[in-house]
Structures are given as structure tokens and as C-alpha cells.
Design an enzyme around this catalytic site. Structure first.
Site, PDB file in Angstrom:
ATOM      1  N   LEU A  87     118.892 -55.526 -34.658  1.00  0.00           N
ATOM      2  CA  LEU A  87     118.206 -55.303 -33.397  1.00  0.00           C
ATOM      3  C   LEU A  87     116.746 -55.004 -33.717  1.00  0.00           C
ATOM      4  CD1 LEU A  87     118.069 -54.903 -30.342  1.00  0.00           C
ATOM      5  CD2 LEU A  87     118.865 -52.536 -30.701  1.00  0.00           C
ATOM      6  N   TYR A  88     115.860 -55.898 -33.287  1.00  0.00           N
ATOM      7  CA  TYR A  88     114.428 -55.769 -33.564  1.00  0.00           C
ATOM      8  C   TYR A  88     113.714 -55.089 -32.406  1.00  0.00           C
ATOM      9  CZ  TYR A  88     114.804 -58.705 -37.664  1.00  0.00           C
ATOM     10  OH  TYR A  88     115.130 -59.192 -38.898  1.00  0.00           O
TER      11      TYR A  88
END
Length: 179
Positions: free
Chosen positions: A36-37
Site C-alpha cells: 500500500l503506497y
């Protein structure tokens, strides 16, 4: 720590895996990764070429989570960059902390990864959902250390497994069309 890394497109991971075994690479494990960026409130990581992510990995019955910061790429031929990584207990709470500090989630990258070692090299075979198949070869060096020797070793290994083109400097996020 500086991560010297080169990524290449790999249409047939089975062939690459056979060649890795032939040159003496050792298979460590297979794992599923979900990254998850986040983007920062004070600067645009797409513009500064940085990355901040929460990575969850599953391998067998084991699950681990890491926060990783990656600095801007340091040269024009590879994905060499500063990397800082730390294990965390609770990815949901970390995500909540980031969002309360106005970091916003940008995208999630999901992949199946097979990890090999060859000397000091880490070689990964990635099946990235929505993006394709890739080989990444990396070597860790210390800050201030010359990265040219590591790059030469990486490209020599690519040559040994039959990859001479298709090198990719874009991140999986960029390849997904997210900037």
C-alpha cells in the site's frame, strides 16, 4: 543502506527459473506481497521520485509487515536508491497513523514473488497483478560505497540467464499508470 537494483520484463518466468538453478541460484521461498503506497502532504512523491509503503507479506503460515521508504533513483540505468525499512506489528494502525498525518493512500500493488539468492545478489521473480512478469536483481551496499561494481555483477547475471533487453526503471506504480 543503498539498494542497487535492476528490473527487467520477463515473459516466461519458468524459463528464467530453470536458468537460475543452472547458474547455482538457491530458492529461498515464495510469497505473496501487498504493498500500500502513500503520498506525502508536503511534497509529491511522484515528482520527487520517492516512495513510502506498507508491505504485507505472506509465506506459508507466516505473515510479516514492513514500512519502507525509498529515496530518489541515483543513476540513469538502474533503480538504485536509498532504502530504509522497519518491521511493524499492525499494518492497519500504521496506515491510520499515516492518514492522520495527512499522508494519503495512492494505490495497492499485489504480486506473487519467488525469491532466489546467488552470492550477495537477491533475485526475485515477480508476477504483478495488472502489470506483468518481471525479474529484479539487487545487491545492498553501504552509503558512500561505489555502486558500479554491484551494477556490473547484476548485468553479468542478467546476461547469464539470457536477459539482454527489456530493462525497466519505472516502478510498479508507474507501470500501473499511477504517478
Amino acid at each position: 543502506m543503498i539498494e542497487v537494483e535492476v528490473k527487467a520484463h520477463a515473459p516466461n518466468l519458468d524459463e528464467i527459473e530453470e536458468k537460475l538453478v543452472q547458474i547455482g541460484a538457491l530458492k529461498l521461498r515464495e510469497e505473496y506481497q501487498e504493498d500500500l503506497y502513500f503520498n506525502a502532504p508536503h511534497r509529491d512523491f511522484a515528482q520527487t521520485d520517492e516512495a513510502l509503503r506498507i508491505r504485507k507479506t505472506r509465506s506459508g503460515n507466516s505473515e510479516d509487515t514492513y514500512i519502507t521508504y525509498k529515496g530518489a533513483k541515483m543513476d540513469e540505468v538502474s533503480k538504485t536508491r536509498k532504502e530504509i525499512e522497519v518491521a511493524v506489528e499492525d499494518p492497519l494502525k500504521v496506515g491510520d497513523i499515516f492518514q492522520n498525518l495527512s499522508f494519503r493512500p495512492v494505490a495497492t500493488v499485489r504480486k506473487n514473488r519467488t525469491i532466489y539468492t546467488l552470492g550477495e545478489l537477491i533475485i526475485t521473480l515477480d508476477e504483478v497483478q495488472g502489470v506483468g512478469n518481471f525479474v529484479e536483481i539487487e545487491k545492498e551496499t553501504e552509503e558512500g560505497e561505489d555502486t558500479e561494481e554491484a551494477l556490473s555483477e547484476i548485468f553479468a547475471t542478467y546476461s547469464k540467464i539470457g536477459i539482454k533487453e527489456g530493462f525497466e526503471r519505472s516502478s510498479y506504480l508507474e507501470l500501473m499508470g499511477i504517478h
